[in-house]
Design an enzyme around this catalytic site. Structure first.
Site, PDB file in Angstrom:
ATOM      1  N   GLN A 216       0.835  -1.194   0.000  1.00 24.42           N
ATOM      2  CA  GLN A 216       0.000   0.000   0.000  1.00 24.42           C
ATOM      3  C   GLN A 216       0.871   1.246   0.000  1.00 24.42           C
ATOM      4  O   GLN A 216       2.098   1.162   0.119  1.00 24.42           O
ATOM      5  CB  GLN A 216      -0.879   0.000   1.259  1.00 24.42           C
ATOM      6  CG  GLN A 216      -0.057  -0.028   2.545  1.00 24.42           C
ATOM      7  CD  GLN A 216      -0.800  -0.597   3.719  1.00 24.42           C
ATOM      8  OE1 GLN A 216      -2.025  -0.582   3.753  1.00 24.42           O
ATOM      9  NE2 GLN A 216      -0.079  -1.102   4.699  1.00 24.42           N
TER      10      GLN A 216
ATOM     11  N   HIS B 260      -8.273   3.926  20.190  1.00 21.38           N
ATOM     12  CA  HIS B 260      -7.724   2.597  20.451  1.00 21.38           C
ATOM     13  C   HIS B 260      -8.034   2.134  21.867  1.00 21.38           C
ATOM     14  O   HIS B 260      -8.164   0.929  22.114  1.00 21.38           O
ATOM     15  CB  HIS B 260      -6.220   2.587  20.183  1.00 21.38           C
ATOM     16  CG  HIS B 260      -5.895   2.539  18.716  1.00 21.38           C
ATOM     17  ND1 HIS B 260      -5.883   3.661  17.927  1.00 21.38           N
ATOM     18  CD2 HIS B 260      -5.610   1.495  17.895  1.00 21.38           C
ATOM     19  CE1 HIS B 260      -5.586   3.322  16.683  1.00 21.38           C
ATOM     20  NE2 HIS B 260      -5.421   2.013  16.636  1.00 21.38           N
TER      21      HIS B 260
ATOM     22  N   GLU C  56       0.796  -8.376  11.191  1.00 24.75           N
ATOM     23  CA  GLU C  56       0.752  -7.214  10.294  1.00 24.75           C
ATOM     24  C   GLU C  56       1.366  -7.597   8.953  1.00 24.75           C
ATOM     25  O   GLU C  56       2.503  -8.059   8.897  1.00 24.75           O
ATOM     26  CB  GLU C  56       1.509  -6.038  10.911  1.00 24.75           C
ATOM     27  CG  GLU C  56       1.754  -4.869   9.979  1.00 24.75           C
ATOM     28  CD  GLU C  56       0.477  -4.247   9.444  1.00 24.75           C
ATOM     29  OE1 GLU C  56       0.341  -4.173   8.205  1.00 24.75           O
ATOM     30  OE2 GLU C  56      -0.379  -3.851  10.266  1.00 24.75           O
TER      31      GLU C  56
ATOM     32  N   ASP D 248      -7.787  -4.895  14.423  1.00 25.77           N
ATOM     33  CA  ASP D 248      -7.538  -3.481  14.148  1.00 25.77           C
ATOM     34  C   ASP D 248      -7.125  -3.346  12.687  1.00 25.77           C
ATOM     35  O   ASP D 248      -5.978  -3.050  12.361  1.00 25.77           O
ATOM     36  CB  ASP D 248      -6.449  -2.960  15.080  1.00 25.77           C
ATOM     37  CG  ASP D 248      -6.238  -1.451  14.952  1.00 25.77           C
ATOM     38  OD1 ASP D 248      -7.130  -0.776  14.415  1.00 25.77           O
ATOM     39  OD2 ASP D 248      -5.169  -0.963  15.370  1.00 25.77           O
TER      40      ASP D 248
END
Length: 511
Positions: free
Chosen positions: A269, A300, A343, A398
């Site tokens: 990205q 958060h 991630e 998340d």
């Protein structure tokens, strides 16, 4: 400019500088190159529109349908140029190279300065489609000219062989262009420079064919104008290439403001970090705000706290959250022994570790020995042996909003089913579900999808005026689950009825 005084090419005497076999090969080679360039333009429009507008399925459908329709129009319009096929093809390729090569620049400029790229997308799809559609009839005429010089009679068998050769070269060229775009042009040059280089290749191939091989079929005046057009297009593309870095910087400032500190295109990205000095940074992923430096702590905390307060939390899994803010909130609670962050983009974690402002915002969470990072796609990792069954007390999702097509699988019933498998007895799942007020259909579809995966749910949001919605889910709970706790607004009483879940085969997040 097509000169009416030029010798017509359908009935006239052909004058080629090479033999018929070599001439035929050269025309087919240009067919191959033009097909590759045409597909690159098409894929570049789809990729850039998906990034700027979102929902890649919709953008691909718009581009493909408009271009196929326009190709039909182009084929019909090319009938008017068959008597002057060489000069017509030369000008068509010059126009295609200019429009296709500059399409990414103009599309991004429309997004950056006008805030709207949809109309430009349709206009470029239409223009490029018309020009690509005009190529085949003109190339068919040119390849027949080479055959006529060789003394062929023009039988049905000859015509069938010509069509087969031409379409074979066209399809193979499309294959090469389709593979070159994601594996060569996009990672090495980026979308803007890749499109400009493609335009340069396009105009050189088309201009060389007609200005050399078919120069005898054009008047001196036509050759002159065609040469000027080709050189002008090359000059424009070369100038744009030299200035592309300055253009990107200016466009990025128009989108993100004057505070851009880090801007990088990773394999996954575009990552942009804004902020002045060591102040609170904002993190954008593919143009969408992921971390609000001024309100990130509150958002958060609202994501993590209800799940952490509801039971055991020794082992916590964070899906996404490479910025470290969710992990920071998790580590505030006593009794946390291990936090696993999954991630997909290593660059996000690198920024979270090394950027002074972002690492200060996440309290240098990656220095904590309890935090372990896994670089993998969350969906694939949950299916892998590394995701131990029943190992985690809390799973924090998340992830980017489900508004983009690549993200819909991470908000599917199958995904939440996999998340349930890694939860221990009494485990909780909490999901960032997007804007509860601005996009209620998406928010409640996330909630319905989690319930369909076997969870009992409590939807909630941060207090107004913020518009961040979350879903707290309990694996295997009977009856109504407990409220999410203080500091948030419980939305359970607003739950609509009858919303179907989103699945891999039937995503339902289009507003």
């Amino acid at each position: 400019m097509i000169d009416p005084s030029a010798p017509p090419q359908v009935q006239g005497v052909v004058r080629l500088p090479v033999g018929p076999g070599a001439g035929r090969f050269l025309v087919l080679l240009v067919v191959f190159v033009c097909a590759a360039c045409g597909l690159v333009y098409e894929l570049e429009l789809v990729a850039l529109a998906s990034y700027l507008i979102g929902d890649s399925v919709t953008q691909a459908s718009v581009v493909l349908s408009v271009m196929v329709f326009a190709m039909g129009l182009g084929s019909l319009l090319a009938k008017q140029l068959r008597c002057h096929a060489a000069v017509g093809f030369g000008f068509v390729e010059a126009a295609l190279a200019l429009i296709g090569g500059c399409s990414a620049l103009v599309l991004y400029a429309a997004f950056a300065w006008l805030g709207e790229a949809r109309y430009a997308l349709v206009a470029f799809s239409l223009a490029i489609g018309v020009l690509i559609g005009a190529e085949i009839p003109l190339l068919m005429t040119l390849i027949q000219r080479t055959s006529r010089r060789g003394g062929r009679t023009g039988t049905d068998e000859d015509a069938a062989c010509t069509v087969a050769d031409l379409f074979a070269a066209d399809y193979v060229g499309a294959l090469v262009g389709g593979l070159a775009f994601p594996f060569l042009l996009l990672p090495w040059l980026g979308q803007l420079s890749g499109a400009l280089l493609t335009g340069a290749v396009n105009v050189v191939a088309g201009g060389a064919l007609v200005l050399w091989l078919f120069r005898g079929d054009m008047s001196a005046r036509s050759r002159w104008w065609l040469l000027v057009a080709n050189l002008t297009v090359l000059a424009v593309l070369a100038t744009a290439t030299v200035l592309v870095a300055d253009f990107e910087a200016a466009a990025r400032r128009a989108v993100y403001g004057e505070r851009v500190r880090v801007a990088v295109r990773t394999d996954v990205q575009e990552v942009v970090l804004t902020g002045v000095g060591h102040g609170p940074p904002d993190l954008f992923l593919d143009g969408r705000l992921q971390v609000d430096g001024h309100h990130g702590a509150r958002d958060h905390r609202a994501l993590v706290a209800p799940a952490m307060r509801s039971g055991r939390h020794a082992r916590v899994l964070v899906l996404g959250g490479g910025d470290g803010l969710a992990a920071r909130e998790v580590l505030r609670y006593a009794g946390v022994r291990e936090v696993t962050v999954v991630e997909i983009d290593p660059e996000i974690v690198h920024l979270a570790r090394t950027d002074p402002a972002l690492s200060a915002l996440n309290a240098h969470v990656y220095r904590d020995p309890r935090v372990k990072v896994v670089h993998a796609d969350a969906f694939s990792w949950l299916r892998s042996p590394g995701a131990a069954r029943g190992a985690y007390d809390v799973v924090v999702s998340d992830l980017p909003d489900p508004g983009t097509t690549p993200g819909t699988k991470l908000y599917s019933q199958e995904f939440y089913g996999l998340a349930a498998c890694v939860l221990a007895d009494g485990g909780r799942l909490v999901v960032h579900a997007g804007a509860a007020a601005a996009r209620p259909h998406t928010f409640w579809t996330v909630e319905a999808t989690i319930r369909a995966a076997g969870f009992a749910t409590r939807p909630y949001r941060v207090p107004p005026p913020a518009d961040r919605g979350f879903v707290l889910a309990f694996a295997g709970a009977r009856g109504a689950p407990p409220a999410p706790g203080p500091g948030v607004v419980d939305l359970g009483f607003r739950r609509p009825r009858g919303l179907p879940p989103s699945t891999l085969l039937h995503p339902r997040y289009a507003e």
